[in-house]
Design an enzyme around this catalytic site. Structure first.
Site, PDB file in Angstrom:
ATOM      1  N   ASP A  88      -8.233  25.638 -62.510  1.00 21.86           N
ATOM      2  CA  ASP A  88      -7.529  26.913 -62.625  1.00 21.86           C
ATOM      3  C   ASP A  88      -6.044  26.682 -62.414  1.00 21.86           C
ATOM      4  O   ASP A  88      -5.642  26.049 -61.434  1.00 21.86           O
ATOM      5  CB  ASP A  88      -8.050  27.913 -61.582  1.00 21.86           C
ATOM      6  CG  ASP A  88      -7.468  29.290 -61.855  1.00 21.86           C
ATOM      7  OD1 ASP A  88      -7.781  29.860 -62.920  1.00 21.86           O
ATOM      8  OD2 ASP A  88      -6.676  29.787 -61.023  1.00 21.86           O
ATOM      9  N   ASP A 544     -27.111 -26.763 -38.500  1.00 15.78           N
ATOM     10  CA  ASP A 544     -26.101 -26.157 -37.619  1.00 15.78           C
ATOM     11  C   ASP A 544     -26.115 -26.873 -36.275  1.00 15.78           C
ATOM     12  O   ASP A 544     -26.990 -27.709 -36.006  1.00 15.78           O
ATOM     13  CB  ASP A 544     -26.350 -24.647 -37.464  1.00 15.78           C
ATOM     14  CG  ASP A 544     -25.036 -23.887 -37.362  1.00 15.78           C
ATOM     15  OD1 ASP A 544     -24.144 -24.355 -36.636  1.00 15.78           O
ATOM     16  OD2 ASP A 544     -24.885 -22.835 -38.018  1.00 15.78           O
ATOM     17  N   GLY A 569     -27.245 -30.528 -35.835  1.00 11.85           N
ATOM     18  CA  GLY A 569     -26.258 -31.584 -36.026  1.00 11.85           C
ATOM     19  C   GLY A 569     -24.877 -30.994 -36.203  1.00 11.85           C
ATOM     20  O   GLY A 569     -24.705 -29.769 -36.250  1.00 11.85           O
ATOM     21  N   ASP A 570     -23.921 -31.899 -36.316  1.00  9.59           N
ATOM     22  CA  ASP A 570     -22.533 -31.485 -36.466  1.00  9.59           C
ATOM     23  C   ASP A 570     -22.091 -31.934 -37.853  1.00  9.59           C
ATOM     24  O   ASP A 570     -22.090 -33.136 -38.150  1.00  9.59           O
ATOM     25  CB  ASP A 570     -21.742 -32.200 -35.360  1.00  9.59           C
ATOM     26  CG  ASP A 570     -20.267 -31.936 -35.449  1.00  9.59           C
ATOM     27  OD1 ASP A 570     -19.798 -31.575 -36.544  1.00  9.59           O
ATOM     28  OD2 ASP A 570     -19.589 -32.095 -34.423  1.00  9.59           O
ATOM     29  N   PHE A 571     -21.753 -31.002 -38.692  1.00 11.93           N
ATOM     30  CA  PHE A 571     -21.506 -31.401 -40.087  1.00 11.93           C
ATOM     31  C   PHE A 571     -20.229 -32.217 -40.280  1.00 11.93           C
ATOM     32  O   PHE A 571     -19.975 -32.732 -41.358  1.00 11.93           O
ATOM     33  CB  PHE A 571     -21.645 -30.243 -41.084  1.00 11.93           C
ATOM     34  CG  PHE A 571     -20.772 -29.024 -40.891  1.00 11.93           C
ATOM     35  CD1 PHE A 571     -19.419 -29.117 -40.657  1.00 11.93           C
ATOM     36  CD2 PHE A 571     -21.344 -27.763 -41.015  1.00 11.93           C
ATOM     37  CE1 PHE A 571     -18.639 -27.987 -40.532  1.00 11.93           C
ATOM     38  CE2 PHE A 571     -20.572 -26.619 -40.888  1.00 11.93           C
ATOM     39  CZ  PHE A 571     -19.211 -26.735 -40.637  1.00 11.93           C
ATOM     40  N   ARG A 586     -19.073 -18.855 -46.315  1.00  7.92           N
ATOM     41  CA  ARG A 586     -18.092 -18.454 -45.280  1.00  7.92           C
ATOM     42  C   ARG A 586     -17.854 -19.571 -44.270  1.00  7.92           C
ATOM     43  O   ARG A 586     -17.800 -19.332 -43.060  1.00  7.92           O
ATOM     44  CB  ARG A 586     -18.576 -17.214 -44.527  1.00  7.92           C
ATOM     45  CG  ARG A 586     -18.594 -15.992 -45.362  1.00  7.92           C
ATOM     46  CD  ARG A 586     -18.881 -14.753 -44.547  1.00  7.92           C
ATOM     47  NE  ARG A 586     -18.904 -13.630 -45.454  1.00  7.92           N
ATOM     48  CZ  ARG A 586     -19.940 -13.362 -46.224  1.00  7.92           C
ATOM     49  NH1 ARG A 586     -21.006 -14.121 -46.186  1.00  7.92           N
ATOM     50  NH2 ARG A 586     -19.893 -12.348 -47.057  1.00  7.92           N
TER      51      ARG A 586
HETATM   52  C1  LIG Z   1       1.797  27.081 -67.348  1.00  5.12           C
HETATM   53  C2  LIG Z   1       0.967  26.755 -68.557  1.00  5.12           C
HETATM   54  C3  LIG Z   1      -0.340  27.153 -68.652  1.00  5.12           C
HETATM   55  N1  LIG Z   1      -1.085  26.862 -69.782  1.00  5.12           N
HETATM   56  C4  LIG Z   1      -2.479  27.333 -69.906  1.00  5.12           C
HETATM   57  O1  LIG Z   1      -2.690  28.463 -69.104  1.00  5.12           O
HETATM   58  C5  LIG Z   1      -4.098  28.612 -68.889  1.00  5.12           C
HETATM   59  C6  LIG Z   1      -4.278  29.005 -67.434  1.00  5.12           C
HETATM   60  O2  LIG Z   1      -5.392  29.808 -67.315  1.00  5.12           O
HETATM   61  P1  LIG Z   1      -6.738  29.364 -66.565  1.00  5.12           P
HETATM   62  O3  LIG Z   1      -7.366  30.560 -66.019  1.00  5.12           O
HETATM   63  O4  LIG Z   1      -6.439  28.251 -65.595  1.00  5.12           O
HETATM   64  O5  LIG Z   1      -7.625  28.729 -67.696  1.00  5.12           O
HETATM   65  P2  LIG Z   1      -8.261  29.406 -68.984  1.00  5.12           P
HETATM   66  O6  LIG Z   1      -7.414  29.163 -70.165  1.00  5.12           O
HETATM   67  O7  LIG Z   1      -8.632  30.824 -68.713  1.00  5.12           O
HETATM   68  O8  LIG Z   1      -9.551  28.536 -69.194  1.00  5.12           O
HETATM   69  P3  LIG Z   1     -10.805  28.396 -68.207  1.00  5.12           P
HETATM   70  O9  LIG Z   1     -10.766  26.997 -67.700  1.00  5.12           O
HETATM   71  O10 LIG Z   1     -12.003  28.643 -69.061  1.00  5.12           O
HETATM   72  O11 LIG Z   1     -10.696  29.405 -67.122  1.00  5.12           O
HETATM   73  C7  LIG Z   1      -4.712  27.277 -69.164  1.00  5.12           C
HETATM   74  O12 LIG Z   1      -5.458  27.367 -70.372  1.00  5.12           O
HETATM   75  C8  LIG Z   1      -3.526  26.357 -69.359  1.00  5.12           C
HETATM   76  O13 LIG Z   1      -3.816  25.339 -70.295  1.00  5.12           O
HETATM   77  C9  LIG Z   1      -0.532  26.156 -70.812  1.00  5.12           C
HETATM   78  O14 LIG Z   1      -1.187  25.924 -71.850  1.00  5.12           O
HETATM   79  N2  LIG Z   1       0.757  25.722 -70.711  1.00  5.12           N
HETATM   80  C10 LIG Z   1       1.539  25.982 -69.627  1.00  5.12           C
HETATM   81  O15 LIG Z   1       2.713  25.569 -69.591  1.00  5.12           O
END
Ligand SMILES: Cc1cn([C@@H]2O[C@H](COP(=O)(O)OP(=O)(O)OP(=O)(O)O)[C@@H](O)[C@H]2O)c(=O)[nH]c1=O
Length: 665
Positions: A88, A544, A569-571, A586
């Protein structure tokens, strides 16, 4: 290329990307990852007010996205993935979290709040490892992390803003812009991982994968990649007269020994991953069913943010860094510590604490106790090990964080503790692969030596005298060691290492042409038994020192294999038993070249055409830059020396043995 081996570890696994983001798909497939796409149905509606810091929100959302897919797939797709990846991305500015704009006005509001300012882009990533069990339940391991990148926007005029919004680009992107396309024209500079802004911190992801897979290999009990190299030799047709001459003219040994007390082997440390279990019924799986994991990484991240924040207050204004619109991808000198740098340093600083916690728990028999009585709480453990309740609780919690123990919370009661699989396999003293003996040796011998490391470095000598009040002599010949207990402890250490690594060494080569072997300095015979177990046609003589052979009886009453015999023995002094194959496991690193020549000379004398030497050592890289396990061991060695493959081969060649095969295990 560092990343390829990491990505290739996922080959053959069902990897699922729980994302509809085309950017994430592209970043991961460009990196060579093969995955199935199952976009998450999780609605991004978590209450932002519940999170102390914005990255926590991103991580939690990533986790929920991945979890939703991991839970859905066995039912809707009728298959369980091996790994689910969720992510995310959010943009934060002036204390606000910006996600994808809902309409053009929303995009305008976001972009105008970013105009002329620096903001942060956080991507939270969750990796879920799914393990299907026999009863159709699924165990999950959850690892999460986040990455922060700072981005500075140029001042945006109204015209520019609307032109960009009307392009349609902002609508599916966090913060309302896409840095990888038209949005790149709005950006003055980027500090940090560019791909993190685009939607996926590839570099950090690969590092986490690397940690996960190193950890899993360790947990699965694999003893491969422990840095040990093996050489199998055979006599070369022409024995070089010169080296035979030079070796036999060397001084005779004064205090010979088959083994040495001061070897140490460090074990790899990884960030802990706690296993979390899905609750019994599908419907119960929810936020509360999960524990956040990878605590080291989390703390590191937190520490890193704190440090970076305090550093940033001292930085000169970042606007001074040019006025061109474009991406400044170069790392500025003053951008503060990098996450991975800091993580490495913290790992190194904390390494000794983790070692000592392991040693102490092992010494106080915590793992044995929890094996015989799993599910004790801290007070019960304290009573059994005769320790304070407070100290015991801290030790148990530390062991949980290191992945050595598991704890289970109980309503209105104190948590109870159990061994993890790792502890069951390696830490209880009666486990077949127990390292208990070696850990005791590390705690009682290596640790005191290392606590005088500074003097060792200043003086260039082993600090046996400072650590133990006596100069370093051989464990079986010095009166200081007359104590049976110390001798047994040392033999126990060698015994446990030989048992854990023995099979890999015994099976590394095709030894079918050898009928008899002699394990020089073979101590308790643990390695010899591994060789006879692996090769039904082979008999092994353990050679050994007399004191060692006498005491070895303590270790093999259970072994009834009459293909293993013992000769005292002693090698360095005594005649060696005749054999087709001489095993040197080792041994050579304990001795300087002169002594090694004496020993190899004796082996060459005892050898007939077709005989071989099997050498097992930690080989240093040719540039002597690693592996650190070998180089760290050298810090507490007295007369011995760590060598590289070429150095060993030259030593062997000078006695007429050419390297036939070299393997790493
Ligand atoms: C700042 C920035 C973000 N993004 C896109 O923003 C979405 C964020 O949303 P998310 O909720 O993290 O993801 P999603 O698109 O909803 O997909 P999902 O993983 O299914 O939740 C993603 O797409 C990222 O690439 C870009 O492509 N370029 C950029 O410079």
């Amino acid at each position: 290329m560092v990343l390829n081996p990491v990505i290739s570890k996922l080959a053959g696994k069902l990897v699922v990307l729980a994302s509809a983001s085309p950017r994430r798909q592209e970043i991961l497939s460009n990196a060579g990852l093969r995955f199935e796409l199952v976009p998450s149905w999780f609605k991004e509606t978590l209450d932002k007010g519940l999170f102390k810091a914005p990255h926590e929100y991103a991580v939690e959302t990533a986790k929920q996205k991945a979890l939703e897919v991991a839970r859905r797939m066995p039912f809707k797709h009728l298959k369980t993935p091996d790994i689910v990846i969720g992510a995310d991305t959010i943009v934060t500015v002036d204390g606000m979290i910006l996600e994808k704009p809902v309409d053009k006005q929303d995009a305008y509001r976001m972009l105008s709040s970013l105009s002329g300012k620096e903001h942060s882009v956080f991507t939270g990533v969750a990796i879920i490892l799914c393990h299907e069990k026999e009863n159709d339940e699924v165990d999950y391991q959850l690892v999460h992390f986040y990455e922060e990148t700072k981005v500075k926007f140029a001042d945006l005029s109204e015209d520019m803003l609307w032109e960009y919004i009307n392009s349609g680009e902002p609508m599916d992107k966090a913060g309302g812009y896409g840095i990888q396309a038209l949005g790149g024209m709005l950006v003055e500079y980027v500090h940090g991982d560019f791909l993190n802004v685009v939607g996926f911190p590839l570099n950090h992801f690969c590092k986490q994968l690397d940690m996960i897979y190193n950890r899993l290999e360790l947990e699965s009990g694999s003893v491969h990649n422990n840095g040990t190299h093996l050489i199998l030799t055979q006599p070369s047709p022409n024995l070089p007269a010169l080296s035979k001459h030079s070796s036999s003219s060397g001084p005779r040994p004064k205090s010979p020994s088959a083994s040495q007390t001061n070897g140490t082997q460090s074990s790899p440390s990884d960030s802990p991953i706690h296993k979390v279990k899905r609750k019994d019924t599908e419907s119960e799986v929810g936020e509360s069913s999960w524990t956040l994991v990878n605590s080291l990484s989390k703390h590191t991240d937190d520490a890193e943010t704190e440090l970076r924040d305090s550093e940033n207050t001292k930085l000169p204004p970042t606007t001074s860094r040019g006025h061109m619109i474009g991406h400044n991808l170069t790392e500025p000198e003053d951008s503060g510590p990098k996450k991975e740098e800091l993580q490495r340093i913290i790992e190194l600083m904390d390494g000794f604490k983790a070692s000592k916690a392991l040693f102490t728990a092992s010494e106080m028999c915590v793992f044995d106790l929890l094996q015989s009585q799993p599910g004790l709480d801290a007070a019960q453990v304290a009573q059994e090990i005769k320790a304070s309740e407070k100290g015991t609780e801290c030790l148990l919690e530390a062991c949980v964080s290191l992945g050595l123990l598991k704890s289970k919370e109980r309503k209105y009661q104190r948590p109870v503790y159990k061994n993890t699989d790792l502890a069951k396999r390696f830490l209880r003293s009666d486990a077949p692969f127990s390292l208990h003996g070696y850990i005791q040796h590390c705690n009682n011998t290596v640790w005191p030596l290392f606590s005088h490391l500074e003097s060792a470095v200043r003086e260039g000598s082993n600090q046996h005298e400072k650590a133990f009040g006596k100069k370093s002599k051989d464990v079986f010949q010095d009166t200081f060691y007359n104590s049976q207990e110390i001798k047994l402890r040392f033999m126990n250490a060698m015994h446990s290492i030989a048992k854990v690594t023995g099979k890999a060494i015994a099976t590394a080569f095709d030894l079918s042409r050898f009928k008899t072997a002699c394990d020089l300095g073979g101590c308790t015979g643990a390695m010899a038994y591994e060789f006879t177990k692996a090769h039904p046609g082979l008999s092994v003589t353990v050679f050994d020192l007399p004191a060692v052979v006498e005491m070895s009886e303590h270790f093999h009453p259970l072994h009834t294999d009459n293909r293993v015999s013992f000769v005292a023995g002693d090698f360095f002094k005594d005649e060696l038993p005749k054999a087709d194959l001489y095993i040197l496991a080792r041994i050579l690193h304990d001795w300087p070249d002169e002594k090694v020549h004496i020993l190899l000379n004796k082996i060459a004398d005892a050898s007939t055409p077709g005989c071989g030497i099997l050498l097992s050592e930690i080989f240093l890289d040719e540039d002597r830059r690693g592996p650190s396990r070998g180089l760290l061991q050298a810090l507490s060695m007295s007369v011995g020396k760590q060598r590289g493959a070429t150095e060993y081969s030259l030593l062997l060649e000078s006695h007429g043995f050419i390297t036939a095969q070299d393997v790493q295990c």
